[in-house]
Enzyme design. Sequence first.
Site, PDB file in Angstrom:
ATOM      1  N   HIS A  66       0.753  -1.225   0.132  1.00 53.80           N
ATOM      2  CA  HIS A  66       0.396  -0.164   0.113  1.00 53.80           C
ATOM      3  C   HIS A  66       0.720   1.312   0.084  1.00 53.80           C
ATOM      4  CE1 HIS A  66      -3.094  -3.187   1.099  1.00 53.80           C
ATOM      5  NE2 HIS A  66      -2.833  -3.416   2.212  1.00 53.80           N
ATOM      6  N   HIS A  91       5.379   6.460   6.743  1.00 61.39           N
ATOM      7  CA  HIS A  91       4.779   6.489   5.443  1.00 61.39           C
ATOM      8  C   HIS A  91       5.140   7.641   3.688  1.00 61.39           C
ATOM      9  CE1 HIS A  91       1.257   6.059   7.139  1.00 61.39           C
ATOM     10  NE2 HIS A  91       1.005   6.877   5.848  1.00 61.39           N
ATOM     11  N   HIS A  93       2.411   9.331   0.382  1.00 63.32           N
ATOM     12  CA  HIS A  93       1.079   8.330   0.227  1.00 63.32           C
ATOM     13  C   HIS A  93       2.083   9.558  -1.731  1.00 63.32           C
ATOM     14  CE1 HIS A  93      -1.714   6.830   2.842  1.00 63.32           C
ATOM     15  NE2 HIS A  93      -0.860   7.664   3.643  1.00 63.32           N
ATOM     16  N   GLU A 104      -2.774  13.240  -0.100  1.00 63.05           N
ATOM     17  CA  GLU A 104      -3.830  12.536   0.754  1.00 63.05           C
ATOM     18  C   GLU A 104      -4.884  14.137   1.350  1.00 63.05           C
ATOM     19  OE1 GLU A 104      -4.102   9.355   3.446  1.00 63.05           O
ATOM     20  OE2 GLU A 104      -4.467   8.315   2.063  1.00 63.05           O
ATOM     21  N   HIS A 117       3.703  11.199   6.202  1.00 63.55           N
ATOM     22  CA  HIS A 117       2.772  10.414   7.234  1.00 63.55           C
ATOM     23  C   HIS A 117       3.464  10.006   8.001  1.00 63.55           C
ATOM     24  CE1 HIS A 117      -1.013  10.598   5.153  1.00 63.55           C
ATOM     25  NE2 HIS A 117      -0.777  11.436   5.755  1.00 63.55           N
ATOM     26  N   THR A 198      -6.166   6.641   7.285  1.00 61.95           N
ATOM     27  CA  THR A 198      -6.829   6.984   5.572  1.00 61.95           C
ATOM     28  C   THR A 198      -7.221   5.645   5.192  1.00 61.95           C
ATOM     29  OG1 THR A 198      -4.593   7.276   4.945  1.00 61.95           O
ATOM     30  CG2 THR A 198      -5.593   9.530   5.631  1.00 61.95           C
ATOM     31  N   THR A 199      -6.586   4.449   5.896  1.00 62.20           N
ATOM     32  CA  THR A 199      -6.548   3.573   5.125  1.00 62.20           C
ATOM     33  C   THR A 199      -7.576   1.924   6.074  1.00 62.20           C
ATOM     34  OG1 THR A 199      -5.288   2.433   6.861  1.00 62.20           O
ATOM     35  CG2 THR A 199      -3.985   3.353   4.259  1.00 62.20           C
TER      36      THR A 199
HETATM   37  N1  LIG Z   1      -2.166   7.322   6.301  1.00 60.92           N
HETATM   38  S1  LIG Z   1      -2.546   6.367   8.082  1.00 60.92           S
HETATM   39  O1  LIG Z   1      -4.005   6.602   8.493  1.00 60.92           O
HETATM   40  O2  LIG Z   1      -0.963   6.971   8.404  1.00 60.92           O
HETATM   41  C1  LIG Z   1      -1.758   4.789   7.603  1.00 60.92           C
HETATM   42  C2  LIG Z   1      -1.818   3.954   6.090  1.00 60.92           C
HETATM   43  F1  LIG Z   1      -2.545   4.871   4.926  1.00 60.92           F
HETATM   44  C3  LIG Z   1      -0.813   3.208   5.781  1.00 60.92           C
HETATM   45  F2  LIG Z   1      -0.504   2.523   4.836  1.00 60.92           F
HETATM   46  C4  LIG Z   1      -0.402   1.934   7.258  1.00 60.92           C
HETATM   47  S2  LIG Z   1       0.068   0.790   7.640  1.00 60.92           S
HETATM   48  O3  LIG Z   1       1.209   0.718   6.573  1.00 60.92           O
HETATM   49  O4  LIG Z   1       0.038   0.463   8.183  1.00 60.92           O
HETATM   50  C5  LIG Z   1      -0.820  -0.420   5.730  1.00 60.92           C
HETATM   51  C6  LIG Z   1      -2.546  -0.022   6.048  1.00 60.92           C
HETATM   52  O5  LIG Z   1      -2.609  -0.142   7.820  1.00 60.92           O
HETATM   53  C7  LIG Z   1      -1.022   2.893   8.470  1.00 60.92           C
HETATM   54  N2  LIG Z   1      -1.056   2.125   9.499  1.00 60.92           N
HETATM   55  C8  LIG Z   1      -0.945   2.413  11.083  1.00 60.92           C
HETATM   56  C9  LIG Z   1      -2.501   1.964  11.409  1.00 60.92           C
HETATM   57  C10 LIG Z   1      -2.700   0.679  11.199  1.00 60.92           C
HETATM   58  C11 LIG Z   1      -1.715   0.173  12.249  1.00 60.92           C
HETATM   59  C12 LIG Z   1      -0.544   0.045  12.356  1.00 60.92           C
HETATM   60  C13 LIG Z   1       0.797  -1.265  13.389  1.00 60.92           C
HETATM   61  C14 LIG Z   1       1.555  -0.278  13.106  1.00 60.92           C
HETATM   62  C15 LIG Z   1       2.265   0.951  12.427  1.00 60.92           C
HETATM   63  C16 LIG Z   1       1.371   1.473  11.527  1.00 60.92           C
HETATM   64  C17 LIG Z   1      -0.154   0.808  11.778  1.00 60.92           C
HETATM   65  C18 LIG Z   1      -1.664   4.083   8.901  1.00 60.92           C
HETATM   66  F3  LIG Z   1      -1.923   4.153  10.039  1.00 60.92           F
HETATM   67 ZN   LIG Z   2      -0.898   7.689   5.525  1.00 58.25          ZN
END
Ligand SMILES: NS(=O)(=O)c1c(F)c(F)c(S(=O)(=O)CCO)c(N[C@H]2CCCc3ccccc32)c1F
Ligand SMILES: [Zn+2]
Length: 263
Positions: A66, A91, A93, A104, A117, A198-199
């Site tokens: 992703h 990460h 986007h 986003e 982010h 956002t996911t």
């Molecule tokens: N845009 S966003 O909302 O910030 C956002 C993302 F867009 C995103 F892709 C991720 S992901 O890469 O983990 C793939 C999908 O969960 C996260 N992960 C977070 C929340 C989920 C659980 C977790 C566990 C350990 C570390 C990070 C995270 C995410 F928070």
């Molecule tokens: Zn993000």
Amino acid sequence: GAKWTYDGPQGQDHWSQHYPYCGGALQSPIDLKSDLLRFDPTLRPIEVQNYNLSPNEQLTLGNNGHSVQLSLSPTMSISSLRNRYTAAQLHFHWGSPSRPAGSEHTVNSKQYAAELHVVHYNSDKYPNISTAVDKSDGLAVLGVLVEVGMFNPAFDHILKFINRIMYRDQKVKVPAFNIRALLPTRLDEYYRYDGSLTTPPCYPSVLWTVFRNPITVSRQQFLTLAATLYSSNAQDSASMSLSNNYRKTQPVDNRLVLASFKE
Ligand SMILES: NS(=O)(=O)c1c(F)c(F)c(S(=O)(=O)CCO)c(N[C@H]2CCCc3ccccc32)c1F
Ligand SMILES: [Zn+2]
């Protein structure tokens, strides 16, 4: 969980079929519209701790299908919020090579080339991010808008390894670097609102801070980010490019969107 994508049959318009929160309230991202903002003089500058990591430390850079994500040291935190929020990962986007518009959050409907982010969890209340991720005071994410312009040396600490994680589930150990250099100079000017991941699973658990000032990356750096990664794994016969991995802006409803600055 089940496979989800940004487009197609498992795309963002269908997320709520398997992830009910995605169709719920307090969703992110949003359009940060001037006439919606309320200046809040009590919003203090963001203070981060231990973002300047030593290159002797190693971090894990991975392609999770992703996004490209970098694990962060648990010594890193945000110390200026009501609770301490400890860093978990960062990460990005982004758009696509032909369309450098993949942020986003948007500002008065302007979409930036990409968005960074930095994800933190409330370590005063929860032992790890997995227990924090679905709690209303669980997460704090720092959002940084990215536009194409000057070359960004900090960004290259990630980009120079990206061809080693071209396919989904590939990971590589990389030397740590000064993560503060990925943030804009001014941490006192930002937007603030209550939102969500956002996911999927789109939990409404995120205190969002989106900095007013974007960082820049060069056109070449943007193309490297947008044109190198696949969302499919190395074994898959049909390679799927990882691009346009941004969620569309969501209804603000009656949420307050605060600004730490006056327009
Ligand atoms: N845009 S966003 O909302 O910030 C956002 C993302 F867009 C995103 F892709 C991720 S992901 O890469 O983990 C793939 C999908 O969960 C996260 N992960 C977070 C929340 C989920 C659980 C977790 C566990 C350990 C570390 C990070 C995270 C995410 F928070
Ligand atoms: Zn993000």
